[in-house]
Write an enzyme that holds these catalytic residues in place. Structure first.
Site, mmCIF file in Angstrom:
data_model
loop_
_atom_site.group_PDB
_atom_site.id
_atom_site.type_symbol
_atom_site.label_atom_id
_atom_site.label_comp_id
_atom_site.label_asym_id
_atom_site.label_seq_id
_atom_site.Cartn_x
_atom_site.Cartn_y
_atom_site.Cartn_z
ATOM 1 N N ARG A 131 34.040 44.181 14.470
ATOM 2 C CA ARG A 131 34.096 45.851 14.841
ATOM 3 C C ARG A 131 33.058 46.308 16.034
ATOM 4 N NH1 ARG A 131 34.483 46.226 9.050
ATOM 5 N NH2 ARG A 131 36.432 46.396 8.585
ATOM 6 N N LYS A 135 36.891 49.858 30.826
ATOM 7 C CA LYS A 135 38.364 49.573 30.364
ATOM 8 C C LYS A 135 38.502 48.178 30.204
ATOM 9 C CE LYS A 135 40.984 53.144 32.862
ATOM 10 N NZ LYS A 135 41.699 53.460 33.993
ATOM 11 N N GLU A 160 40.946 47.118 46.861
ATOM 12 C CA GLU A 160 40.074 48.283 46.045
ATOM 13 C C GLU A 160 38.961 48.899 46.770
ATOM 14 O OE1 GLU A 160 41.474 49.172 43.043
ATOM 15 O OE2 GLU A 160 42.679 47.544 42.539
ATOM 16 N N LYS A 200 32.527 54.208 42.009
ATOM 17 C CA LYS A 200 33.012 53.954 40.618
ATOM 18 C C LYS A 200 32.097 54.765 39.509
ATOM 19 C CE LYS A 200 36.034 51.660 37.536
ATOM 20 N NZ LYS A 200 36.737 50.406 37.263
ATOM 21 N N GLU A 238 38.980 59.088 31.027
ATOM 22 C CA GLU A 238 40.098 59.282 31.932
ATOM 23 C C GLU A 238 40.774 60.645 31.362
ATOM 24 O OE1 GLU A 238 42.173 55.786 34.024
ATOM 25 O OE2 GLU A 238 43.624 57.322 33.948
ATOM 26 N N ARG A 272 38.709 60.757 36.337
ATOM 27 C CA ARG A 272 38.826 59.183 36.483
ATOM 28 C C ARG A 272 40.285 58.815 37.231
ATOM 29 N NH1 ARG A 272 36.250 54.447 32.857
ATOM 30 N NH2 ARG A 272 37.212 52.824 33.725
ATOM 31 N N ASN A 313 42.908 55.768 40.406
ATOM 32 C CA ASN A 313 44.369 54.858 40.379
ATOM 33 C C ASN A 313 45.238 55.242 41.739
ATOM 34 O OD1 ASN A 313 43.929 53.873 37.658
ATOM 35 N ND2 ASN A 313 44.352 56.086 36.694
ATOM 36 N N HIS A 347 48.022 53.094 42.697
ATOM 37 C CA HIS A 347 48.268 52.103 41.714
ATOM 38 C C HIS A 347 49.735 52.629 41.006
ATOM 39 C CE1 HIS A 347 44.069 50.901 42.307
ATOM 40 N NE2 HIS A 347 44.175 50.140 41.024
ATOM 41 N N HIS A 369 51.617 49.611 40.865
ATOM 42 C CA HIS A 369 52.106 48.975 39.406
ATOM 43 C C HIS A 369 53.727 48.626 39.251
ATOM 44 C CE1 HIS A 369 48.077 49.929 37.151
ATOM 45 N NE2 HIS A 369 48.145 48.960 37.534
ATOM 46 N N HIS A 406 48.150 41.879 42.797
ATOM 47 C CA HIS A 406 47.778 43.193 42.217
ATOM 48 C C HIS A 406 47.096 44.129 43.516
ATOM 49 C CE1 HIS A 406 46.235 46.740 40.024
ATOM 50 N NE2 HIS A 406 45.268 46.475 40.361
HETATM 51 P P1 NAD Z 1 41.752 37.130 38.098
HETATM 52 O O1 NAD Z 1 40.754 37.288 36.980
HETATM 53 O O2 NAD Z 1 42.989 36.662 37.584
HETATM 54 O O3 NAD Z 1 41.078 36.181 39.271
HETATM 55 C C1 NAD Z 1 42.120 35.934 40.307
HETATM 56 C C2 NAD Z 1 41.988 34.346 40.300
HETATM 57 O O4 NAD Z 1 40.812 33.918 41.031
HETATM 58 C C3 NAD Z 1 42.056 33.640 39.180
HETATM 59 O O5 NAD Z 1 42.687 32.208 39.458
HETATM 60 C C4 NAD Z 1 40.427 33.175 38.978
HETATM 61 O O6 NAD Z 1 40.238 31.940 38.127
HETATM 62 C C5 NAD Z 1 39.894 33.123 40.320
HETATM 63 N N1 NAD Z 1 38.749 33.311 40.561
HETATM 64 C C6 NAD Z 1 37.898 34.395 40.371
HETATM 65 N N2 NAD Z 1 36.444 34.307 40.598
HETATM 66 C C7 NAD Z 1 36.446 32.882 41.206
HETATM 67 C C8 NAD Z 1 35.316 32.356 42.191
HETATM 68 N N3 NAD Z 1 34.282 33.021 42.345
HETATM 69 N N4 NAD Z 1 35.630 31.202 42.851
HETATM 70 C C9 NAD Z 1 36.869 30.670 42.604
HETATM 71 N N5 NAD Z 1 38.205 31.264 41.958
HETATM 72 C C10 NAD Z 1 37.804 32.347 41.462
HETATM 73 O O7 NAD Z 1 42.203 38.540 38.690
HETATM 74 P P2 NAD Z 1 41.042 39.673 39.188
HETATM 75 O O8 NAD Z 1 42.099 39.980 40.574
HETATM 76 O O9 NAD Z 1 39.823 39.173 39.207
HETATM 77 O O10 NAD Z 1 41.494 40.663 38.211
HETATM 78 C C11 NAD Z 1 42.857 41.263 37.793
HETATM 79 C C12 NAD Z 1 42.677 41.568 36.242
HETATM 80 O O11 NAD Z 1 41.998 42.421 36.250
HETATM 81 C C13 NAD Z 1 44.095 42.297 36.047
HETATM 82 O O12 NAD Z 1 44.397 41.599 34.792
HETATM 83 C C14 NAD Z 1 44.026 43.810 36.136
HETATM 84 O O13 NAD Z 1 44.791 44.378 34.996
HETATM 85 C C15 NAD Z 1 42.345 43.982 35.699
HETATM 86 N N6 NAD Z 1 41.758 45.071 36.197
HETATM 87 C C16 NAD Z 1 40.983 45.810 35.341
HETATM 88 C C17 NAD Z 1 40.311 46.835 35.464
HETATM 89 C C18 NAD Z 1 39.441 47.626 34.643
HETATM 90 O O14 NAD Z 1 39.022 48.905 35.013
HETATM 91 N N7 NAD Z 1 39.195 47.113 33.508
HETATM 92 C C19 NAD Z 1 40.410 47.167 37.092
HETATM 93 C C20 NAD Z 1 41.080 46.477 37.853
HETATM 94 C C21 NAD Z 1 41.810 45.535 37.360
HETATM 95 N N1 GLY Z 2 40.454 50.886 37.648
HETATM 96 C C1 GLY Z 2 40.687 52.101 37.090
HETATM 97 C C2 GLY Z 2 39.610 52.472 36.304
HETATM 98 O O1 GLY Z 2 38.845 51.763 35.971
HETATM 99 O O2 GLY Z 2 39.817 53.661 35.921
#
Ligand code: NAD
Ligand code: GLY
Length: 352
Positions: free
Chosen positions: A120, A142, A184, A226, A236, A240, A244, A247, A251, A264
């Site tokens: 929890r 998030k 971004e 941010k 949000e 907030r 997006n 996006h 998306h 993305h």
């Molecule tokens: P990811 O985590 O898949 O990383 C992209 C690739 O880069 C992967 O293969 C990873 O292993 C590699 N990588 C990461 N750091 C590295 C490094 N230092 N050296 C070598 N390789 C490395 O993708 P991402 O673009 O980091 O994140 C996308 C995800 O984030 C999605 O799931 C999306 O929904 C989420 N997201 C969340 C929020 C939020 O607010 N929580 C905001 C935007 C995106």
């Molecule tokens: N990536 C959008 C948010 O964090 O609200």
């Protein structure tokens, strides 16, 4: 070192930005952890590259227990979450235990949700390694996993205790992933800061070369924007949503192309251009905004040409979006660079 606060009352936390310096992270962990071990969640590739670095930096401060998840969005699932929770319980993790997400947004989102739900709720920390995670996903709380019916549909708002951003990790990040993070970064200029947008125009060369100073500047400014937005609207309810920008179409584009044609950040780049086109149509900004954005995206090697896509499919993908409410899509539109406005647009109007 730069320090930025995400101001959320008793849930406030710092974002620590450094270059090749994990000492501040080790010190904070030593002070805050309730036990002398830390469960570090990462993927096999990052573990291989950085296990020695982290073990060395944290030696004498905290002992690391490594747990890996397979790399890639397709593993951001409930099944992975369950496996992680089972591993934690087998290793005797309890309410005093804490997690460290070491990776990109996939590792960060899943670790955050694991922390929110294990027993929890236990403490967690973020150490983002992709540019996208350093400027966006690690900040703001998030957390989620994907469902077969859509991305990020199961999750929670759950804030980390601190975020440790070391720009040195970006050295091993593939170039295409770096460009995705830049989408971004450019977004922050578009939604809140014309001066920052202009800085990105002037300093493209240093940023491409990953000069530590330039990286620190763009990451700190992105995080500042941010943090400011999240501090005002954690869950949000309104403001907030401006994060997006780009996006909604982004998306939808990812979805109709099966999540394998565009990354993305690339889809967000195209989505921002589409949002500006709608803004021009609504007389909110001029063609100049579009040309400036297009030039900047091009400078950072992001796509600027929309592929031929069935408009009906795109619209029905948008209708499934979390931002779809009573037949309207809440669009984030541009009022020139540095300023946006939330405008509900009926799906009917969009079809026209
Ligand atoms: P990811 O985590 O898949 O990383 C992209 C690739 O880069 C992967 O293969 C990873 O292993 C590699 N990588 C990461 N750091 C590295 C490094 N230092 N050296 C070598 N390789 C490395 O993708 P991402 O673009 O980091 O994140 C996308 C995800 O984030 C999605 O799931 C999306 O929904 C989420 N997201 C969340 C929020 C939020 O607010 N929580 C905001 C935007 C995106
Ligand atoms: N990536 C959008 C948010 O964090 O609200």
């Amino acid at each position: 070192m730069k320090k930025i606060k995400v101001d959320l009352g008793k849930n406030s936390y710092p974002l620590i930005i450094t270059h090749k310096d994990l000492f501040p992270a080790a010190q904070i962990l030593k002070k805050q952890l309730k036990e002398d071990r830390l469960f570090i969640i990462t993927n096999p590739k990052l573990k291989k590259s950085y296990q020695k670095t982290l073990e060395k930096a944290f030696a004498g401060f905290v002992s690391l227990h490594w747990i890996t998840v397979p790399d890639g969005e397709k593993h951001k699932t409930l099944l992975t979450l369950e496996k992680l929770a089972v591993t934690l319980s087998k290793k005797g993790a309890n309410r005093q235990s804490a997690l460290l997400a070491f990776g990109g947004g996939v590792v960060g989102d899943i670790t955050g949700f694991l922390a929110a739900s294990y027993m929890r709720g236990i403490d967690f920390y973020q150490m983002p390694t992709s540019l996208l995670a350093q400027v966006d996903s690690s900040v703001g709380g998030k957390t989620a996993v994907d469902l077969p019916t859509g991305k990020n549909l199961l999750g929670a708002f759950y804030q980390p205790k601190a975020v440790f951003i070391d720009t040195n990790f970006l050295q091993t990040l593939p170039k295409q992933e770096f460009a995705c993070g830049m989408a971004e970064v450019i977004k922050y200029g578009m939604i809140a800061d014309k001066k920052f947008f202009d800085f990105l125009k002037r300093h493209a060369k240093e940023i491409h070369k990953q000069s530590p100073k330039a990286l620190e500047t763009i990451i700190a400014q992105s995080c500042k924007i941010k943090a400011h937005v999240v501090s005002q609207d954690e869950k949000e309810q309104g403001l907030r949503a401006i994060l997006n920008f780009g996006h909604t179409y982004g998306h939808a584009l990812e979805q109709v192309t099966g999540f394998n044609r565009f990354k993305h950040g690339e889809a967000v780049a195209l989505g921002m251009l589409k949002a500006v086109e709608i803004s021009i149509h609504k007389n909110l900004c001029s063609q100049k905004t579009h040309s400036e954005l297009k030039a900047l995206l091009t400078a950072y090697k992001l796509p600027v040409t929309w592929p031929k896509i069935n408009a009906q499919k795109l619209n029905s993908a948008m209708a499934k979006d979390k931002k779809f409410q009573s037949q309207n899509i809440r669009f984030i539109l541009s009022e020139n660079i540095g300023k946006v406005k939330i405008v509900p647009i009926a799906l009917k109007e969009l079809k026209q």
